[in-house]
Design a protein around this motif. Structure first.
Motif, mmCIF file in Angstrom:
data_model
loop_
_atom_site.group_PDB
_atom_site.id
_atom_site.type_symbol
_atom_site.label_atom_id
_atom_site.label_comp_id
_atom_site.label_asym_id
_atom_site.label_seq_id
_atom_site.Cartn_x
_atom_site.Cartn_y
_atom_site.Cartn_z
ATOM 1 N N ARG A 178 0.831 -1.207 0.000
ATOM 2 C CA ARG A 178 0.000 0.000 0.000
ATOM 3 C C ARG A 178 0.863 1.253 0.000
ATOM 4 O O ARG A 178 0.571 2.225 -0.705
ATOM 5 N N ALA A 179 1.928 1.237 0.797
ATOM 6 C CA ALA A 179 2.819 2.400 0.850
ATOM 7 C C ALA A 179 3.479 2.635 -0.503
ATOM 8 O O ALA A 179 3.610 3.780 -0.963
ATOM 9 N N GLY B 134 14.654 4.128 -7.859
ATOM 10 C CA GLY B 134 15.103 5.323 -7.150
ATOM 11 C C GLY B 134 13.985 6.325 -6.957
ATOM 12 O O GLY B 134 13.859 6.944 -5.895
ATOM 13 N N LEU B 135 13.144 6.473 -7.994
ATOM 14 C CA LEU B 135 12.017 7.401 -7.907
ATOM 15 C C LEU B 135 11.021 6.950 -6.844
ATOM 16 O O LEU B 135 10.537 7.756 -6.041
ATOM 17 N N ALA B 136 10.724 5.646 -6.818
ATOM 18 C CA ALA B 136 9.747 5.121 -5.862
ATOM 19 C C ALA B 136 10.216 5.306 -4.423
ATOM 20 O O ALA B 136 9.457 5.766 -3.560
ATOM 21 N N VAL B 137 11.468 4.958 -4.156
ATOM 22 C CA VAL B 137 11.982 5.081 -2.786
ATOM 23 C C VAL B 137 12.140 6.551 -2.408
ATOM 24 O O VAL B 137 11.893 6.938 -1.260
ATOM 25 N N GLY B 138 12.528 7.370 -3.379
ATOM 26 C CA GLY B 138 12.615 8.804 -3.108
ATOM 27 C C GLY B 138 11.269 9.369 -2.698
ATOM 28 O O GLY B 138 11.173 10.173 -1.762
ATOM 29 N N ARG B 139 10.216 8.933 -3.380
ATOM 30 C CA ARG B 139 8.877 9.403 -3.017
ATOM 31 C C ARG B 139 8.447 8.852 -1.662
ATOM 32 O O ARG B 139 7.756 9.534 -0.904
ATOM 33 N N LEU B 140 8.840 7.619 -1.359
ATOM 34 C CA LEU B 140 8.530 7.067 -0.036
ATOM 35 C C LEU B 140 9.128 7.941 1.060
ATOM 36 O O LEU B 140 8.471 8.248 2.063
ATOM 37 N N ARG B 141 10.375 8.332 0.872
ATOM 38 C CA ARG B 141 11.039 9.182 1.866
ATOM 39 C C ARG B 141 10.329 10.529 1.988
ATOM 40 O O ARG B 141 10.129 11.054 3.092
ATOM 41 N N SER C 121 3.208 5.799 -3.470
ATOM 42 C CA SER C 121 4.321 6.488 -4.125
ATOM 43 C C SER C 121 4.274 6.344 -5.645
ATOM 44 O O SER C 121 5.179 6.798 -6.338
ATOM 45 N N GLY C 122 3.219 5.691 -6.152
ATOM 46 C CA GLY C 122 3.030 5.616 -7.595
ATOM 47 C C GLY C 122 3.481 4.332 -8.249
ATOM 48 O O GLY C 122 3.467 4.225 -9.477
ATOM 49 N N VAL C 123 3.857 3.330 -7.463
ATOM 50 C CA VAL C 123 4.263 2.044 -8.039
ATOM 51 C C VAL C 123 3.006 1.257 -8.419
ATOM 52 O O VAL C 123 2.081 1.147 -7.607
ATOM 53 N N PRO C 124 2.936 0.696 -9.631
ATOM 54 C CA PRO C 124 1.769 -0.105 -10.024
ATOM 55 C C PRO C 124 1.524 -1.263 -9.056
ATOM 56 O O PRO C 124 2.466 -1.764 -8.421
ATOM 57 N N VAL C 125 0.275 -1.694 -8.965
ATOM 58 C CA VAL C 125 -0.133 -2.687 -7.968
ATOM 59 C C VAL C 125 0.728 -3.946 -8.020
ATOM 60 O O VAL C 125 1.252 -4.398 -6.993
ATOM 61 N N ASP C 126 0.888 -4.526 -9.205
ATOM 62 C CA ASP C 126 1.619 -5.789 -9.291
ATOM 63 C C ASP C 126 3.090 -5.628 -8.922
ATOM 64 O O ASP C 126 3.669 -6.467 -8.221
ATOM 65 N N ARG C 127 3.700 -4.513 -9.359
ATOM 66 C CA ARG C 127 5.108 -4.293 -9.041
ATOM 67 C C ARG C 127 5.284 -3.949 -7.563
ATOM 68 O O ARG C 127 6.301 -4.298 -6.949
ATOM 69 N N ALA C 128 4.297 -3.257 -6.988
ATOM 70 C CA ALA C 128 4.365 -2.924 -5.561
ATOM 71 C C ALA C 128 4.356 -4.200 -4.720
ATOM 72 O O ALA C 128 5.141 -4.346 -3.770
ATOM 73 N N TYR C 129 3.480 -5.124 -5.080
ATOM 74 C CA TYR C 129 3.414 -6.384 -4.330
ATOM 75 C C TYR C 129 4.691 -7.198 -4.538
ATOM 76 O O TYR C 129 5.212 -7.813 -3.595
#
Length: 304
Positions: free
Chosen positions: A26-27, A76-83, A31-39
Motif C-alpha cells: 500500500r505504501a 530510485g524514484l519510488a523510494v525517493g517518493r517514499l522518503r 508512491s506511484g508504483v503499479p499494484v503488481d510491481r508494488a506487491y
C-alpha cells in the motif's frame, strides 16, 4: 494543530510489529508504483528480511531491492517518493489542493486518487458548491448558477449578449458566484485544521486567492490536448455513471467546453499555475503528487 491525514506510518517493521508486505504494498502504491510491481517489491523485501534474519527493513536496503525489482530509475524514484511522503506525513499543516480544468478532463478521478495517496478524506467539487447555492438562490435572483458552466451565457440579458462573448462571459459570471462558496469552504477547512481537495471548472487561476495563510496550498489545472481523447472521457464517464449525465449534451457542446478549456489553460500560463496533461491517469496523478511533494519540500526548507 491540523487534523491528522489518514495515512499509515511506513511499515518497516519493529520488534512489536513485524514487517508487513501488505502494508508495504500500500505504501509503495501511494508512491506511484503499479499494484503488481508494488506487491512484487514488498514480497522481495519480506524474503530479504527472512534470509538475513532481520525484523526491520532499512530504507537503504529497500532502495537496493527496488533498483533490482523496478530498475534503477523507477526504483530510485519510488523510494525517493517514499522518503518524501514520510516527511510529508510529519507536516503539521493542512494541505489544500485545488484542481481546476474544463468539464470532462478527469479532474474528479485525479482528485480522488490524490486524496487517497495523501490520506485526505475531504474531497469536494465546485459543482457541489454550485448545487448547494442553487438550493438557496432562485433563478430570478442568481440565474447564472442554474446552468451548466458552458451554458451559463443563457442567463445573460439579451442586450448584454450582443456586447460580449456570451459563452465566456456567462462562465465567468457563474464562476465569480461559485467562488464565494469555494472561499467559504476553504476558510472553514482552515478554521478546523482540515486538509481537503477541491476540484472543478470554476477554479480559474487568478480568480481565487492563492495566498492562503496557515496551509500548504497547491494549485494546478488538468487539461486534455487531444479533442478525441477529451470526447472519450465523456464516454468513459457515461459508462461509469450508468448514464446519469446526458452524454449527447456534452458531446454536442464539446467545442464550447474546449473553448473554456483554452481560456482556463491560458489563464494558468499567465498566472504561473502548472497545467497537467491527463492523457494517462497515472501520469496525471503522479504529476499532481509531485506538485504537492515539491511544495512541501519548499516549505520545509524555508521552515528549517
Amino acid at each position: 494543530m491540523s487534523e491528522r491525514r489518514h495515512t499509515d506510518p511506513l511499515p518497516l517493521g519493529t520488534d512489536e510489529h513485524p514487517y508487513s508486505k501488505g502494508l508495504m504494498s500500500r505504501a509503495l502504491m501511494r508512491s506511484g508504483v503499479p499494484v503488481d510491481r508494488a506487491y512484487e517489491l514488498a514480497r522481495r523485501i519480506e524474503q530479504d528480511l527472512a534470509a538475513r534474519g532481520e525484523r526491520t527493513a532499512d530504507m537503504d536496503r529497500i532502495q537496493e531491492l527496488a533498483a533490482d525489482v523496478l530498475g534503477e530509475g523507477d526504483g530510485g524514484l519510488a523510494v525517493g517518493r517514499l522518503r518524501r511522503l514520510q516527511e510529508l506525513d510529519k507536516l503539521d499543516l493542512p494541505i489544500i489542493v485545488l484542481i481546476g480544468g474544463a468539464t470532462g478532463t478527469g479532474k474528479s478521478t485525479v482528485a480522488a486518487e490524490v486524496a487517497y495517496r495523501l490520506g485526505i478524506t475531504r474531497v469536494t467539487s465546485t459543482d457541489f458548491v454550485r448545487q448547494t447555492m442553487r438550493a438557496f438562490f432562485t433563478p430570478d435572483f442568481l440565474p447564472a448558477i442554474h446552468y451548466s458552466s458552458f451554458d451559463a451565457g443563457r442567463a445573460l440579458p439579451s442586450a448584454q449578449e450582443e456586447e460580449v462573448d456570451p459563452l465566456l462571459h456567462g462562465f465567468l459570471e457563474q464562476t465569480r458566484h461559485v467562488l464565494i462558496g469555494v472561499q467559504a469552504a476553504i476558510e472553514r477547512s482552515l478554521e478546523e485544521g482540515w486538509s481537503m481537495i477541491l476540484e472543478g471548472v470554476h477554479l480559474v487561476p487568478g480568480l481565487l486567492p492563492r495566498a492562503v495563510e496557515g496551509a500548504l496550498v497547491v494549485e494546478c489545472v488538468v487539461s486534455i490536448e487531444n479533442e478525441e481523447a477529451h470526447a472519450n472521457h465523456f464516454w468513459i464517464r457515461d459508462a461509469a455513471s450508468e448514464g446519469v449525465r446526458p452524454l449527447d449534451k456534452y458531446l454536442e457542446r464539446l467545442g464550447d467546453i474546449r473553448y473554456i478549456q483554452d481560456y482556463i489553460v491560458e489563464r494558468a500560463q499567465l498566472e504561473g499555475v502548472p497545467v497537467v496533461q491527463n492523457s494517462e491517469r497515472e501520469k496525471a496523478v503522479g504529476a499532481v503528487m509531485e506538485l504537492v511533494l515539491a511544495a512541501a519540500d519548499r516549505f520545509q526548507k524555508v521552515s528549517a
